[in-house]
Design a protein around this motif. Structure first.
Motif, mmCIF file in Angstrom:
data_model
loop_
_atom_site.group_PDB
_atom_site.id
_atom_site.type_symbol
_atom_site.label_atom_id
_atom_site.label_comp_id
_atom_site.label_asym_id
_atom_site.label_seq_id
_atom_site.Cartn_x
_atom_site.Cartn_y
_atom_site.Cartn_z
ATOM 1 N N PHE A 130 0.491 -1.685 13.133
ATOM 2 C CA PHE A 130 1.393 -1.795 14.279
ATOM 3 C C PHE A 130 1.088 -0.631 15.219
ATOM 4 N N TRP A 131 0.880 -0.962 16.486
ATOM 5 C CA TRP A 131 0.511 0.048 17.475
ATOM 6 C C TRP A 131 1.596 0.181 18.530
ATOM 7 N N CYS A 132 1.684 1.386 19.063
ATOM 8 C CA CYS A 132 2.618 1.692 20.153
ATOM 9 C C CYS A 132 1.859 2.500 21.198
ATOM 10 N N ARG A 133 1.715 1.942 22.371
ATOM 11 C CA ARG A 133 1.022 2.623 23.480
ATOM 12 C C ARG A 133 -0.368 3.114 23.060
ATOM 13 N N GLY A 134 -1.091 2.270 22.337
ATOM 14 C CA GLY A 134 -2.470 2.561 21.976
ATOM 15 C C GLY A 134 -2.663 3.372 20.719
ATOM 16 N N ARG A 135 -1.570 3.798 20.087
ATOM 17 C CA ARG A 135 -1.697 4.566 18.852
ATOM 18 C C ARG A 135 -0.978 3.849 17.710
ATOM 19 N N LYS A 136 -1.494 4.056 16.510
ATOM 20 C CA LYS A 136 -0.920 3.419 15.329
ATOM 21 C C LYS A 136 0.419 4.063 14.985
ATOM 22 N N ILE A 137 1.437 3.232 14.804
ATOM 23 C CA ILE A 137 2.762 3.738 14.436
ATOM 24 C C ILE A 137 3.204 3.182 13.081
ATOM 25 N N GLY A 138 2.353 2.396 12.478
ATOM 26 C CA GLY A 138 2.659 1.844 11.156
ATOM 27 C C GLY A 138 1.493 1.030 10.637
ATOM 28 N N GLY A 139 1.339 1.019 9.328
ATOM 29 C CA GLY A 139 0.306 0.213 8.701
ATOM 30 C C GLY A 139 0.897 -0.548 7.532
ATOM 31 N N THR A 140 0.136 -1.447 6.976
ATOM 32 C CA THR A 140 0.596 -2.217 5.822
ATOM 33 C C THR A 140 -0.474 -2.207 4.736
ATOM 34 N N GLY A 141 -0.023 -2.440 3.528
ATOM 35 C CA GLY A 141 -0.916 -2.620 2.387
ATOM 36 C C GLY A 141 -0.415 -3.798 1.582
ATOM 37 N N ALA A 142 -1.304 -4.454 0.872
ATOM 38 C CA ALA A 142 -0.896 -5.661 0.148
ATOM 39 C C ALA A 142 -1.658 -5.791 -1.156
ATOM 40 N N ALA A 143 -1.113 -6.589 -2.031
ATOM 41 C CA ALA A 143 -1.764 -6.919 -3.302
ATOM 42 C C ALA A 143 -0.974 -8.051 -3.948
ATOM 43 N N THR A 144 -1.619 -8.748 -4.855
ATOM 44 C CA THR A 144 -0.911 -9.725 -5.682
ATOM 45 C C THR A 144 -0.647 -9.077 -7.027
ATOM 46 N N LEU A 145 0.625 -8.927 -7.376
ATOM 47 C CA LEU A 145 1.050 -8.299 -8.621
ATOM 48 C C LEU A 145 1.757 -9.357 -9.458
ATOM 49 N N GLY A 146 1.165 -9.687 -10.595
ATOM 50 C CA GLY A 146 1.706 -10.791 -11.374
ATOM 51 C C GLY A 146 1.552 -12.081 -10.590
ATOM 52 N N HIS A 147 2.656 -12.794 -10.402
ATOM 53 C CA HIS A 147 2.645 -14.030 -9.623
ATOM 54 C C HIS A 147 3.039 -13.790 -8.166
ATOM 55 N N THR A 148 3.137 -12.510 -7.750
ATOM 56 C CA THR A 148 3.804 -12.197 -6.487
ATOM 57 C C THR A 148 2.875 -11.510 -5.492
ATOM 58 N N LEU A 149 2.798 -12.056 -4.277
ATOM 59 C CA LEU A 149 2.113 -11.394 -3.186
ATOM 60 C C LEU A 149 3.068 -10.366 -2.586
ATOM 61 N N VAL A 150 2.628 -9.106 -2.526
ATOM 62 C CA VAL A 150 3.457 -8.026 -1.993
ATOM 63 C C VAL A 150 2.818 -7.494 -0.723
ATOM 64 N N LEU A 151 3.616 -7.386 0.343
ATOM 65 C CA LEU A 151 3.189 -6.758 1.590
ATOM 66 C C LEU A 151 4.152 -5.620 1.878
ATOM 67 N N GLY A 152 3.615 -4.404 1.976
ATOM 68 C CA GLY A 152 4.476 -3.246 2.203
ATOM 69 C C GLY A 152 4.058 -2.453 3.423
ATOM 70 N N GLY A 153 5.006 -1.762 4.018
ATOM 71 C CA GLY A 153 4.743 -0.902 5.171
ATOM 72 C C GLY A 153 5.912 0.051 5.358
ATOM 73 N N SER A 154 5.940 0.740 6.487
ATOM 74 C CA SER A 154 7.029 1.687 6.704
ATOM 75 C C SER A 154 7.328 1.859 8.181
ATOM 76 N N PHE A 155 8.558 2.235 8.451
ATOM 77 C CA PHE A 155 8.962 2.660 9.784
ATOM 78 C C PHE A 155 8.775 4.178 9.807
ATOM 79 N N LEU A 156 7.835 4.635 10.613
ATOM 80 C CA LEU A 156 7.415 6.028 10.602
ATOM 81 C C LEU A 156 8.286 6.831 11.574
ATOM 82 N N LEU A 157 9.441 7.274 11.070
ATOM 83 C CA LEU A 157 10.370 7.997 11.930
ATOM 84 C C LEU A 157 9.804 9.344 12.341
#
Length: 336
Positions: A130-157
């Motif tokens: 996720f970008w804000c005014r040309g700079r990255k303000i958040g990213g995500t990572g993912a994986a399948t754990l067990g039977h579950t697709l997980v997508l995680g990220g953060s709000f970078l205060l």
């Protein structure tokens, strides 16, 4: 979309990663999605495929008392602390998107909407950031754990740039100095965009509201006994980082700054070296043992396919130009 919502509050670093990992492992195929929020104490988080010794300066981590964990999600090394609000979307098989691209497309409008509530013009970029005014303000990572697709990220205060730069493996003091500058030019935070002092609770409230506004019907929930047990098991597995394992750096000779931007450095016999910062297919900054200031300045903003690139090297380096052209091109990184 029907699902469960859980706010796990402020956790210790192991508890953060064990929380979403254990919840994911405990979900049966066909279970409804789960959306988690959580915060944690400060630590460096390696991506699932990264090796600690290749990515980090072990002595610096010890000297500064920095905890390092390898998370079960993909992506690169990130700094995590209580000034971030972390979100995780868990999609058990058959309950939603089965692939990362589809999951990001589903989640991105929610994350964008939360930023917009606080006046931040944020958009999903490259299928993972996720970008804000040309700079990255958040990213995500993912994986399948067990039977579950997980997508995680953060709000970078806010972002502790110093804590990150002093622990990343650096081939020279100059690389570490450039890394601080490059991060400042490539990453931003809510505080960096003039939206400081926002409470994590206010962001959480906006997050749940954004989900509801986009058709998510989430019921407040708490971990079951089986899920708590899975979290405890995940915690034991996470607390086992091997600094001695043989691993290569995720980005050869350097680090990814944001999508399309990299900082790299290589050394050769005789004290010869080259440091390259690339961004959006162009040289952002270059320095090296054979590169006078006029050459380094001339390369700024050039793409390698630009005719001026070869001409400038020939004009400045003469007979050494072919050697350093090859070295420059093998040192520079343009994409994952």
């Amino acid at each position: 979309m029907e699902g469960r919502r859980l706010d796990l509050g402020l956790l210790d670093p192991l508890g953060l990663h064990a929380g979403y990992a254990g919840m994911a492992e405990a979900q049966a195929a066909g279970a409804i999605p789960v959306v988690l929020l959580a915060r944690s104490g400060g630590h460096l988080s390696l991506g699932a495929a990264q090796g600690a010794a290749a990515e980090l300066d072990a002595a610096a981590c010890r000297r500064h008392g920095v905890l390092v964990l390898r998370r079960p999600l993909g992506g690169g090394t990130v700094w995590v602390d209580a000034r971030q609000l972390n979100y995780f979307f868990l999609f058990p098989a058959g309950s939603g998107p089965a692939r990362l691209a589809a999951a990001f497309s589903l989640v991105a409008p929610v994350v964008e909407a939360v930023h917009h509530v606080f006046g931040l013009p944020v958009a999903g970029t490259g299928g993972q950031d996720f970008w804000c005014r040309g700079r990255k303000i958040g990213g995500t990572g993912a994986a399948t754990l067990g039977h579950t697709l997980v997508l995680g990220g953060s709000f970078l205060l806010d972002f502790a740039e110093t804590a990150f730069t002093r622990c990343v493996a650096a081939p020279s003091p100059g690389f570490r100095e450039w890394l601080g500058e490059a991060l400042a030019g490539s990453l931003t935070s809510w505080a960096g965009e003039g939206v400081g002092g926002v409470a994590a609770s206010a962001v959480a409230e906006a997050f749940w509201a954004a989900l509801a506004a986009q058709g998510w019907r989430l019921q407040p929930s708490a971990p079951s006994a089986a899920e708590e047990a899975a979290m405890a098991e995940a915690r034991e597995e996470l607390d086992d980082l091997d600094w001695g394992e043989d691993a290569r750096r995720r980005v050869p000779n350097g680090i990814k700054l944001k999508a399309g931007a990299f900082l790299t450095e290589r050394h050769w016999d005789g004290g010869q070296w080259l440091r390259v910062w690339t961004d959006a297919g162009r040289f952002r900054r270059v320095a090296g043992s054979a590169f006078p200031a006029v050459l380094a300045e001339g390369l700024k903003g050039l793409a390698p396919e630009d005719g001026r690139f070869a001409a400038l090297l020939d004009q400045t380096l003469g007979g050494e130009a072919p050697l350093w052209r090859e070295r420059l091109l093998v040192t520079a990184v343009w994409a994952d």
